[in-house]
Design an enzyme around this catalytic site. Structure first.
Site, short mmCIF file in Angstrom:
data_model
loop_
_atom_site.label_atom_id
_atom_site.label_comp_id
_atom_site.label_asym_id
_atom_site.label_seq_id
_atom_site.Cartn_x
_atom_site.Cartn_y
_atom_site.Cartn_z
N ASP B 104 52.76 -22.19 6.56
CA ASP B 104 53.63 -22.86 5.20
C ASP B 104 54.45 -21.69 4.84
OD1 ASP B 104 51.77 -25.56 5.43
OD2 ASP B 104 50.57 -23.89 5.18
N LEU B 721 12.58 -44.51 18.48
CA LEU B 721 12.24 -45.77 18.77
C LEU B 721 12.05 -47.11 17.79
CD1 LEU B 721 11.34 -47.14 22.58
CD2 LEU B 721 11.37 -48.23 20.89
N HIS B 752 17.09 -44.00 18.63
CA HIS B 752 18.28 -42.92 17.77
C HIS B 752 17.98 -41.37 18.96
CE1 HIS B 752 18.60 -39.73 14.84
NE2 HIS B 752 20.18 -40.35 16.37
N HIS B 847 26.88 -40.84 17.02
CA HIS B 847 27.27 -40.34 15.20
C HIS B 847 27.42 -38.44 15.46
CE1 HIS B 847 23.12 -41.19 14.86
NE2 HIS B 847 23.10 -39.53 14.82
N ASN B 848 27.23 -38.01 16.74
CA ASN B 848 28.05 -36.79 16.65
C ASN B 848 28.51 -36.03 17.52
OD1 ASN B 848 26.71 -34.63 14.53
ND2 ASN B 848 24.53 -35.26 15.24
N GLY B 897 17.85 -46.11 9.63
CA GLY B 897 17.20 -45.83 8.29
C GLY B 897 15.66 -45.40 8.30
N MET B 899 11.47 -44.83 8.18
CA MET B 899 10.67 -45.74 8.38
C MET B 899 9.95 -46.75 7.49
SD MET B 899 7.04 -44.02 9.12
CE MET B 899 7.40 -41.99 9.19
N HIS B 921 26.09 -42.36 8.97
CA HIS B 921 25.27 -42.76 10.04
C HIS B 921 23.74 -43.15 9.47
CE1 HIS B 921 23.62 -38.92 9.87
NE2 HIS B 921 22.68 -39.11 10.15
N LYS B 1000 7.98 -42.27 17.06
CA LYS B 1000 8.39 -40.77 16.62
C LYS B 1000 7.97 -40.12 17.82
CE LYS B 1000 9.05 -40.01 12.92
NZ LYS B 1000 10.60 -40.59 13.18
#
Lengths: 139, 1001
Positions: B104, B721, B752, B847-848, B897, B899, B921, B1000
């Protein structure tokens, strides 16, 4: 003390120590393995040898720990006995390591799956004759 | 002793609204844009300080589009914070200012000269009156100059200190403390420049001052008539392209002038019989290296003409010298053929000689003589690009250049006309203060008509000032080799001149001291203190020796070759490095100028913040909670067995490495084709389940080794899951929930996971590649190695982009096979097929991920590379990224979210355009894993038992420590996160799901 885990919100951060680079690398490797599994349960049934080289000692550690993650995913191998030998030839660090461990079984007490070694806040420090390394593991 | 994480924002944070906060770009050195955080007051107070540090690091990345964002679930990650969103401009370019190159040209003194695209200079303060002018810029990646349009121009009052920066070769520029300069270590602000350490990039070409031109007609229809019998068609075409009548202020004249100069040298223009068409036709040929011919093609395009026919042919011709000697010349010649009839007529009318050059007179077009200096320059630089000698040194002369020369051949009859032409060139050069030493003739060769020719040569003076004028004011067009060498030579001469000037000053001062009566020893000490050798002073002061240049060469100068090694660009290019001599504060006018030009080499793709490509998938059932409840334990236990989780993990899909490559290219399509899932799943998966730019040749063997046995595995950490329940009071948008297939008391499944080891190996591999090339090759500096990056359009950036697509595809395939597995388990236990159980997929979203998208920036559509790390795409209604089925609703967003607190389904809303279509996310951690394990670890069994007994939530985990780390208490209040995104207008809640069963890792 060989290593300790520090607080990190999302991932795992540890600091490893050693009186020599060899020891520092060995302890960093153990800290990495320990974060995935209860290491006391891992018997030295199988062995693997690796050799790496790099001009930069931090990159060498990064790559070395990366190898452990690779063996975990590619062959489900975890190691509890680790012997490292680093030699400096001119500007190049040459590493040879002997890893002993076994394949992960259901009886093993798992912790978390480390997906990558990160460079965030990654550093090796030398204070007097003692080395320390800080590593954040992405999980 | 453990590090305690500090919480809350730094004091510099500004509140923009109830849920928007800003860290101004003054917060941290190097921030290019401010950073904004979307969060309620409660959430921002709970964010760990790492978030603010990391998001402001992100704001320093080159090419970032204002602002950098962090979502309300933001927390400390590595490199990017989790929740970070950043958009990077993929299409923009870079700038140059005369003394130092800046991205710039940001706040420099009004009298600074800016070089325009046609080699003229304009004072920056005059730019306001000359807005049509494009500036020359440097495209750093290619190390090439380009022309750019300034897009923003501001005049402002000085708010900070002003500095004058002087370089070793005497460039001076005045700038404010924050003005960045391009250096060997990337862009550095004035206040951070360090003498000896930083070299500034300089563009040594000086140009000539711009002069406004009037609308005087140079060429009209009558001129064309004289040349071309069938002029009507030609006139029409030329009129159409705004080339007739041609005026001095035509915006096309500069290009025409360069071309006329070049074609008068290395060109051929003629009107001859064309066998194919069986008639006489005009033709033009330009001869030169391909890179130069490509420039001509570009310029022709700007004039409105197409040409693309470049032909390289080898030739072998016999040149007969006068006196009978013959030489055979072999080689390759590359030609560009231009067939446009109207262009040929136009160029000829403007002065390009026709037919064999040795047999036809050449003259300086009259209109050029009457034009301002900058137009004359364009003609000469084109002509010199073709026929002026390149900078050259004599064999044993390391510090000087030979006399440049310019020559042409003509038949004997044209000797006088050629002499006249060279005389005219000589006169023209005089206007640039360039001296010629002589015009002389040599015997020429015999032309192809067997006629003797004569060669007339114009020699230019080789003094330093003369060469600086020649290469600095005129230079070469359409000849990259000569241009680049002349820029280096020019900079070398300027460097040398600056040193000589310094010595002269010392010598003069020494004379003064001598006159004042100081003794020799005192004077010599003074000289030595100023780095001038005593022998030099002795010879000047006491032996009256004048020519100091040769004498001091060895001590003071680098030879030209040494200079190139030290200050030239490694692979050659259009700028040169210069050392900083001094930086001092100065008094200056109260106004400084600021204009922004976008820069191409700063489109880049950052590495490690787009790694695992993990994402969420949501499946429905038509079961109600009451119907499902009796089977809960059985279902969770079975899923836990069938969908492997935890460390490493071998999946149920057994394929070999060869087949795995197909997974990486096919994504969810591969899975569906193999029978894992339904066709309709693809329609409700982002990108339809396949990143089609994937290229498996861009990933390592290690990545394949780490991935091929992991398809169908969840992984660990926060991957899970979950079986969830819809409660009537948790449906917030009844209409949309119904449309998306959601009803009260329904059972849904959310999971996820991502691209597992393979994705991380790819990221690690490229992190190492980028760390290697980032600085060395692209001059990008970063504050954190995890922010390693490369320009998006660089080979490395593109390789990673294609490798990343492999990871994205893996994650699609992984979630697709897991969805299939879930349907199998439900089907087995309920003894019904999955279709009858209504197990449709709502959506699958990462979400990534980095994503190329179009966004409106300042009213214009721009192609941006959006990095979302732990942030979800939230497209407002109507965007093409949304599956057709949902397009008018806004995109579905799945928010996982913890658990104990539940998850959400949201829809993208209008104001997501402010956040580059991004929202949160998940709920985001507040407590470190270590701490959570410490607090919950001991009693985790009891904790899980209580959850089951008291809340009816059944959890299976491969690791008790893992479960302890993932307790709800370690996470932020998800309701607060969702509320913040809703208040910010970027997404709205549709329904909240409560967990009842969880597997998990």
């Amino acid at each position: 003390m060989k290593y300790k885990y520090l607080d990190h919100t999302a991932d795992i951060m540890f600091e490893a120590y050693g009186n020599s680079l060899n020891e520092l690398f060995e302890n960093s490797a153990l800290a990495t393995e320990e974060s995935m599994v209860n290491l006391a349960q891992i018997k030295p049934k199988l062995k693997k040898e690796i050799s790496l080289e790099n001009k930069n000692i931090e990159y060498l550690l990064f790559d070395f720990l990366g190898e452990l993650i690779y063996f975990k995913d590619a062959e489900l191998l975890l190691f509890s006995k680790i012997k490292v030998d680093i030699k400096k030839e001119e500007k190049l660090y040459k590493l040879k390591a002997l890893l002993k461990g076994e394949k992960l079984r259901e009886e093993h007490e798992q912790k978390v799956d480390v997906k990558a070694i990160t460079f965030h806040k990654f550093e090796i420090k030398k204070l007097k004759e003692k080395y320390s390394a800080r590593v954040i593991l992405d999980i | 002793m453990e590090e305690e994480t500090r919480l809350g924002p730094p004091k510099e944070i500004k509140k923009i609204s109830d849920v928007v906060w800003e860290l101004p770009s003054s917060f941290k050195k190097g921030m290019r844009v401010p950073a904004r955080i979307i969060a309620s007051e409660k959430l921002i107070k709970e964010m760990d300080s790492g978030v603010f540090d990391q998001i402001s690091n992100v704001a320093t990345l080159p090419g970032i589009v204002n602002p950098a964002y962090c979502m309300p679930d933001g927390h400390w990650g590595y490199g990017f914070p989790i929740g970070g969103v950043a958009a990077f401009d993929v299409e923009n370019e870079g700038v140059i200012s005369p003394g130092g190159i800046g991205f710039d040209v940001n706040c420099i003194n009004g009298d600074s000269k800016i070089i325009g695209e046609y080699g003229y200079t304009v004072l920056i303060k005059d730019f306001l009156n000359n807005k049509h002018i494009n500036t020359k810029s440097i495209y750093f990646e290619a190390q090439k100059e380009i022309s750019t349009k300034p897009i923003l121009f501001l005049k402002k009052e000085i708010g900070s200190k002003i500095f004058e920066i002087k370089t070793k070769s005497d460039y001076k520029i005045v700038a404010t403390t924050d003005h960045p300069f391009y250096t060997n270590e990337g862009m550095i602000k004035v206040k951070d420049l360090i003498l000896k350490k930083h070299f500034l990039a300089v563009y040594p070409f000086d140009g000539v001052p711009y002069e406004a031109v009037n609308d005087k007609v140079i060429l009209d229809e009558d001129n064309i008539k004289k040349i071309s019998p069938d002029h009507k068609k030609i006139v029409n075409i030329l009129k159409e392209r705004k080339l007739l009548p041609l005026t001095l202020n035509s915006e096309k004249l500069p290009i025409l002038t360069k071309l006329i100069g070049f074609l008068s040298g290395d060109g051929w223009l003629g009107y001859s019989y064309n066998r194919k068409r069986n008639r006489n036709q005009w033709a033009i040929r330009a001869i030169g290296k391909k890179e130069n011919l490509l420039q001509i093609i570009d310029d022709l395009k700007k004039l409105g003409f197409k040409a693309s026919h470049i032909k390289t042919k080898s030739y072998s011709s016999t040149v007969k010298e006068i006196g009978g000697n013959k030489r055979i010349i072999c080689g390759e010649s590359t030609q560009l053929s231009i067939t446009s009839q109207s262009l040929a007529v136009l160029l000829h009318a403007l002065g390009v000689p026709k037919k064999n050059k040795s047999r036809n007179p050449i003259f300086l077009p009259k209109w050029i003589k009457e034009s301002p200096l900058w137009i004359k320059r364009l003609y000469l630089s084109g002509l010199f690009g073709a026929e002026m000698s390149s900078p050259i040194q004599a064999k044993n002369e390391k510090y000087r250049f030979k006399e440049p020369s310019f020559s042409q051949n003509k038949i004997l009859a044209l000797e006088n006309s050629l002499k006249e032409f060279l005389q005219e060139i000589k006169d023209l050069l005089k206007e640039f203060n360039i001296d010629c030493t002589k015009i002389y003739k040599q015997k020429g060769v015999i032309n192809k008509f067997g006629e003797e020719t004569i060669k007339i040569i114009l020699k230019l003076s080789s003094t330093t000032d003369n060469l600086i004028n020649l290469w600095g004011k005129i230079g070469f067009e359409y000849c990259e080799d000569k241009k680049r060498l002349s820029l280096l030579s020019l900079q070398y001469l300027k460097f040398k001149k600056a040193i000589l000037n310094k010595i002269d000053t010392i010598v003069e001062n020494s004379f003064q001291l001598k006159n004042n009566g100081l003794v020799q020893a005192q004077i010599l000490r003074y000289a030595e203190d100023n780095n001038v050798s005593s022998s030099l002073i002795k010879s000047r002061l006491y032996n009256n020796c004048k020519n100091i240049e040769t004498r001091i060469s060895k001590n003071f100068f680098l030879s030209f070759n040494e200079f190139i090694l030290k200050y030239g660009l490694k692979n050659g290019g259009d700028y040169v490095w210069d050392e900083i001599e001094s930086i001092k504060e100065v008094e200056d006018s109260t106004e400084v100028y600021d204009f922004t030009i976008n820069h191409k080499d700063h489109n880049f793709i950052a590495n490690n913040f787009i790694i695992s490509n993990c994402g969420m998938r949501l499946l429905l059932t038509n079961l109600t909670y009451d119907q499902f409840k009796p089977h809960l334990k059985n279902i969770v236990d079975t899923l836990f067995k069938r969908v492997p989780a935890g460390v490493g993990g071998e999946g149920f899909v057994k394929i070999d490495k060869q087949e795995f490559l197909k997974v990486l290219e096919g994504g969810a399509h591969w899975a569906v084709k193999e029978g894992y899932g339904w066709e309709e799943d693809l329609e409700v998966t982002e990108l339809n389940g396949k990143a089609d730019w994937a290229d498996v040749s861009k990933i390592s063997k290690k990545a394949i080794d780490r991935g091929y046995n992991q398809i169908g595995t969840l992984g660990s950490g926060n991957h899970y899951l979950e079986i969830q329940r819809v409660k009537e009071e948790n449906i917030f948008d009844k209409k949309l929930a119904k449309k998306w297939g959601i009803f009260p008391e329904q059972i849904v499944i959310m999971f996820h996971t991502g691209s597992r080891g393979e994705g991380h190996q790819i990221a690690t591999d490229y992190l190492r590649v980028f760390l290697d090339v980032m600085d060395r090759k692209y001059n990008i500096k970063i504050l954190d190695r995890e922010l390693a990056c490369a320009p998006f359009n660089s080979p490395e950036g593109q390789d990673y982009w294609r490798a990343m697509a492999c990871a994205v595809n893996f994650s699609f395939a992984n979630r697709q096979t897991i969805a299939h597995r879930i349907r199998e388990v439900f089907s087995e236990i309920f003894k019904k097929d999955a279709e009858s159980l209504g197990m449709k997929q709502v959506f699958d979203i990462a979400h990534n991920r980095a994503s190329l998208e179009e966004h409106k920036i300042d009213g214009k559509n721009k192609k941006l590379l959006i990095h979302r790390k732990g942030a979800t795409a939230a497209y407002y209604p109507g965007r093409k990224e949304i599956p057709k089925k949902y397009r008018e609703d806004g995109s579905p967003i799945i928010i996982g979210g913890s658990m104990s607190t539940g998850s959400y389904l949201l829809a993208g809303t209008e104001d997501s355009k402010n956040t580059f279509c991004s929202t949160a996310h998940g709920s985001g951690r507040t407590m470190s894993r270590n701490k959570a394990a410490r607090i919950f670890g001991k009693d985790i069994k009891k904790y899980l038992d209580d959850l089951w007994k008291e809340k009816g939530i059944y959890i299976r985990s491969t690791s008790l420590r893992g479960a302890a780390e993932e307790t709800g208490e370690s996470y932020k209040d998800i309701n607060e996160v969702i509320k913040s995104t809703h208040l910010a207008g970027i997404s709205k809640p549709v329904v909240r799901f409560l967990p009842i069963g969880n597997c998990k890792g």
